[in-house]
Design a protein around this motif. Structure first.
Motif, PDB file in Angstrom:
ATOM      1  N   PRO A  48       0.728  -1.269  -0.235  1.00  0.00           N
ATOM      2  CA  PRO A  48       0.131   0.124   0.089  1.00  0.00           C
ATOM      3  C   PRO A  48       0.928   1.256  -0.052  1.00  0.00           C
ATOM      4  O   PRO A  48       2.201   1.186   0.317  1.00  0.00           O
ATOM      5  CB  PRO A  48      -0.853  -0.049   1.199  1.00  0.00           C
ATOM      6  CG  PRO A  48       0.138  -0.988   2.172  1.00  0.00           C
ATOM      7  CD  PRO A  48       0.928  -1.701   1.336  1.00  0.00           C
ATOM      8  N   ILE A  49       0.232   2.470  -0.396  1.00  0.00           N
ATOM      9  CA  ILE A  49       1.283   3.684  -0.363  1.00  0.00           C
ATOM     10  C   ILE A  49       1.487   4.014   1.073  1.00  0.00           C
ATOM     11  O   ILE A  49       0.402   3.759   2.026  1.00  0.00           O
ATOM     12  CB  ILE A  49       0.241   4.952  -0.980  1.00  0.00           C
ATOM     13  CG1 ILE A  49      -0.023   4.650  -2.448  1.00  0.00           C
ATOM     14  CG2 ILE A  49       0.767   5.999  -0.527  1.00  0.00           C
ATOM     15  CD1 ILE A  49      -0.986   5.783  -2.995  1.00  0.00           C
ATOM     16  N   PHE A  50       2.765   4.268   1.294  1.00  0.00           N
ATOM     17  CA  PHE A  50       3.029   4.586   2.737  1.00  0.00           C
ATOM     18  C   PHE A  50       2.411   5.552   3.481  1.00  0.00           C
ATOM     19  O   PHE A  50       2.023   6.604   2.972  1.00  0.00           O
ATOM     20  CB  PHE A  50       4.702   5.063   2.513  1.00  0.00           C
ATOM     21  CG  PHE A  50       5.084   5.311   3.901  1.00  0.00           C
ATOM     22  CD1 PHE A  50       5.563   4.440   4.939  1.00  0.00           C
ATOM     23  CD2 PHE A  50       5.496   6.622   4.243  1.00  0.00           C
ATOM     24  CE1 PHE A  50       5.994   4.890   6.110  1.00  0.00           C
ATOM     25  CE2 PHE A  50       6.072   6.922   5.363  1.00  0.00           C
ATOM     26  CZ  PHE A  50       6.404   6.119   6.418  1.00  0.00           C
ATOM     27  N   ASN A  51       2.340   5.339   4.682  1.00  0.00           N
ATOM     28  CA  ASN A  51       1.300   6.355   5.516  1.00  0.00           C
ATOM     29  C   ASN A  51       1.994   5.927   6.775  1.00  0.00           C
ATOM     30  O   ASN A  51       1.561   5.177   7.387  1.00  0.00           O
ATOM     31  CB  ASN A  51      -0.083   5.978   5.225  1.00  0.00           C
ATOM     32  CG  ASN A  51      -0.837   7.208   6.270  1.00  0.00           C
ATOM     33  OD1 ASN A  51      -0.319   7.825   7.140  1.00  0.00           O
ATOM     34  ND2 ASN A  51      -2.065   7.161   6.098  1.00  0.00           N
ATOM     35  N   PRO A  52       2.854   7.016   7.505  1.00  0.00           N
ATOM     36  CA  PRO A  52       3.129   6.858   8.803  1.00  0.00           C
ATOM     37  C   PRO A  52       2.348   6.441  10.003  1.00  0.00           C
ATOM     38  O   PRO A  52       2.608   5.946  10.827  1.00  0.00           O
ATOM     39  CB  PRO A  52       3.882   7.993   9.197  1.00  0.00           C
ATOM     40  CG  PRO A  52       4.037   8.887   7.773  1.00  0.00           C
ATOM     41  CD  PRO A  52       2.984   8.396   6.902  1.00  0.00           C
ATOM     42  N   PRO A  60       0.891  -2.990   7.735  1.00  0.00           N
ATOM     43  CA  PRO A  60       0.009  -3.893   6.806  1.00  0.00           C
ATOM     44  C   PRO A  60       0.967  -5.206   6.833  1.00  0.00           C
ATOM     45  O   PRO A  60       1.869  -5.303   6.736  1.00  0.00           O
ATOM     46  CB  PRO A  60       0.184  -3.319   5.328  1.00  0.00           C
ATOM     47  CG  PRO A  60       0.026  -1.559   5.646  1.00  0.00           C
ATOM     48  CD  PRO A  60       1.126  -1.748   6.900  1.00  0.00           C
ATOM     49  N   PRO A  61       0.258  -6.510   6.635  1.00  0.00           N
ATOM     50  CA  PRO A  61       0.949  -7.521   6.479  1.00  0.00           C
ATOM     51  C   PRO A  61       2.058  -7.657   5.425  1.00  0.00           C
ATOM     52  O   PRO A  61       2.961  -8.507   5.568  1.00  0.00           O
ATOM     53  CB  PRO A  61      -0.214  -8.470   6.419  1.00  0.00           C
ATOM     54  CG  PRO A  61      -1.533  -7.830   6.632  1.00  0.00           C
ATOM     55  CD  PRO A  61      -1.280  -6.386   6.609  1.00  0.00           C
ATOM     56  N   GLY A  90       7.084   3.030  -7.268  1.00  0.00           N
ATOM     57  CA  GLY A  90       6.581   2.066  -6.221  1.00  0.00           C
ATOM     58  C   GLY A  90       7.806   1.583  -5.635  1.00  0.00           C
ATOM     59  O   GLY A  90       7.570   1.082  -4.452  1.00  0.00           O
ATOM     60  N   PHE A  91       9.177   1.598  -5.813  1.00  0.00           N
ATOM     61  CA  PHE A  91      10.160   1.250  -5.206  1.00  0.00           C
ATOM     62  C   PHE A  91      10.622   2.235  -4.265  1.00  0.00           C
ATOM     63  O   PHE A  91      10.783   1.968  -3.127  1.00  0.00           O
ATOM     64  CB  PHE A  91      11.328   1.136  -6.284  1.00  0.00           C
ATOM     65  CG  PHE A  91      12.429   0.543  -5.738  1.00  0.00           C
ATOM     66  CD1 PHE A  91      12.630  -0.841  -5.229  1.00  0.00           C
ATOM     67  CD2 PHE A  91      13.723   1.186  -5.501  1.00  0.00           C
ATOM     68  CE1 PHE A  91      13.659  -1.214  -4.739  1.00  0.00           C
ATOM     69  CE2 PHE A  91      14.927   0.621  -4.904  1.00  0.00           C
ATOM     70  CZ  PHE A  91      14.646  -0.705  -4.542  1.00  0.00           C
ATOM     71  N   ASP A  96      10.244   3.812   1.656  1.00  0.00           N
ATOM     72  CA  ASP A  96       9.569   4.527   2.657  1.00  0.00           C
ATOM     73  C   ASP A  96       9.143   3.702   3.802  1.00  0.00           C
ATOM     74  O   ASP A  96       9.295   4.125   5.001  1.00  0.00           O
ATOM     75  CB  ASP A  96       8.456   5.394   2.026  1.00  0.00           C
ATOM     76  CG  ASP A  96       8.996   6.693   1.159  1.00  0.00           C
ATOM     77  OD1 ASP A  96      10.457   6.824   1.246  1.00  0.00           O
ATOM     78  OD2 ASP A  96       8.428   7.050   0.583  1.00  0.00           O
ATOM     79  N   TRP A  97       8.532   2.672   3.481  1.00  0.00           N
ATOM     80  CA  TRP A  97       8.054   1.531   4.475  1.00  0.00           C
ATOM     81  C   TRP A  97       9.194   1.043   5.437  1.00  0.00           C
ATOM     82  O   TRP A  97       8.912   0.638   6.488  1.00  0.00           O
ATOM     83  CB  TRP A  97       7.190   0.441   3.915  1.00  0.00           C
ATOM     84  CG  TRP A  97       5.881   0.895   3.542  1.00  0.00           C
ATOM     85  CD1 TRP A  97       5.353   0.948   2.294  1.00  0.00           C
ATOM     86  CD2 TRP A  97       4.696   1.125   4.472  1.00  0.00           C
ATOM     87  NE1 TRP A  97       4.082   1.163   2.302  1.00  0.00           N
ATOM     88  CE2 TRP A  97       3.548   1.304   3.660  1.00  0.00           C
ATOM     89  CE3 TRP A  97       4.624   0.798   5.881  1.00  0.00           C
ATOM     90  CZ2 TRP A  97       2.461   1.436   4.248  1.00  0.00           C
ATOM     91  CZ3 TRP A  97       3.420   1.150   6.344  1.00  0.00           C
ATOM     92  CH2 TRP A  97       2.310   1.425   5.544  1.00  0.00           C
ATOM     93  N   LEU A  98      10.219   1.130   4.941  1.00  0.00           N
ATOM     94  CA  LEU A  98      11.517   0.447   5.694  1.00  0.00           C
ATOM     95  C   LEU A  98      12.242   1.483   6.272  1.00  0.00           C
ATOM     96  O   LEU A  98      13.015   0.995   7.234  1.00  0.00           O
ATOM     97  CB  LEU A  98      12.265  -0.157   4.741  1.00  0.00           C
ATOM     98  CG  LEU A  98      11.893  -1.406   3.706  1.00  0.00           C
ATOM     99  CD1 LEU A  98      12.582  -1.919   2.756  1.00  0.00           C
ATOM    100  CD2 LEU A  98      11.207  -2.632   4.872  1.00  0.00           C
TER     101      LEU A  98
END
Length: 182
Positions: A48-52, A60-61, A90-91, A96-98
Motif C-alpha cells: 500500500p502507499i506509505f502512510n506513517p 500492513p501484513p 513504487g520502489f 519509505d515503508w522500511l
C-alpha cells in the motif's frame, strides 16, 4: 573449512514484466554458486502507499512480510531503472515503508544496474539507502547494459557477461564483503 550458506534478497525497482532490471537479477540468481541463494522479491507491487499512521501495530501484513525477508537475508541486491530522472514511485514507496524499521541498518547491499545510463537514479538511491544506514558495497557494483535492447540482444549481452565471468565476479565481490564483515 566449509562456509555457511548465504541468503541474498533481490529488490527490483521496476514492476514491468519485461523489466531489464528483473532480467539481470534472474541472471545473477542463475550464476549463484552452491551455498549462495538469491530470492527475488515479488512484494513491491502489492505494498500500500506509505502512510506513517499505519506503522507500528497498524503495519500492513505485506510490509511485515517484506521486512521479515530483508531481516532474514545476509545481503540485498538492488536493481533499479531510472524513471523521469529519479527512483520509480513504487520502489521509493517500498523504501519509505522500511525507513523507520530496524531490519535494514547495516545490511550489506549490492547494486546491479541494467543500463549504460541512469546514473541519476544510482546517485539518488545511494543517498536514500545511506540515509537508511544500509552498507553499500561499492566494489560489488555490476553494470550490464540491457536497457533499450531487444530480447535477443539482451540474451546475448547476458550470455557474454556470464561467459566472461562479469556476473560471477560482481556476486563474488559482494559475498566476500559479507563474509569479511561477520
Amino acid at each position: 573449512m566449509t562456509q555457511r550458506p548465504l541468503s541474498l534478497y533481490a529488490l527490483c525497482g521496476s514492476q514491468r514484466q519485461a523489466s531489464t532490471s528483473l532480467r539481470l537479477l534472474e541472471a545473477l540468481r542463475l550464476v549463484s554458486p552452491e551455498g549462495i541463494s538469491i530470492e527475488i522479491c515479488d512484494l513491491i507491487g502489492n505494498l500500500p502507499i506509505f502512510n506513517p499512521d499505519h506503522e507500528g501495530d497498524r503495519t500492513p501484513p505485506t510490509v511485515k512480510t517484506l521486512a521479515a525477508k530483508i531481516r532474514d537475508a545476509d545481503g540485498l541486491i538492488v536493481s533499479c531503472p531510472e524513471y523521469a530522472h529519479g527512483i520509480p514511485g513504487g520502489f521509493k514507496n517500498a523504501l519509505d515503508w522500511l525507513v523507520s524499521r530496524d531490519e535494514v541498518p547495516f545490511k550489506p547491499l549490492m547494486f546491479a544496474h541494467a543500463s549504460h545510463r541512469g546514473d541519476l537514479v544510482l546517485e539518488q538511491l545511494t543517498e536514500v539507502l545511506r540515509t537508511m544506514s544500509l552498507r553499500i558495497v561499492p566494489e560489488a557494483f555490476l553494470r550490464v547494459p540491457l536497457a533499450g535492447k531487444s530480447d535477443e540482444a539482451q540474451a546475448m549481452v547476458l550470455a557474454e557477461a556470464q561467459r566472461t565471468g562479469a556476473l560471477q565476479a560482481g556476486l563474488d565481490r559482494f559475498v566476500q564483503a559479507i563474509r569479511a564483515s561477520v
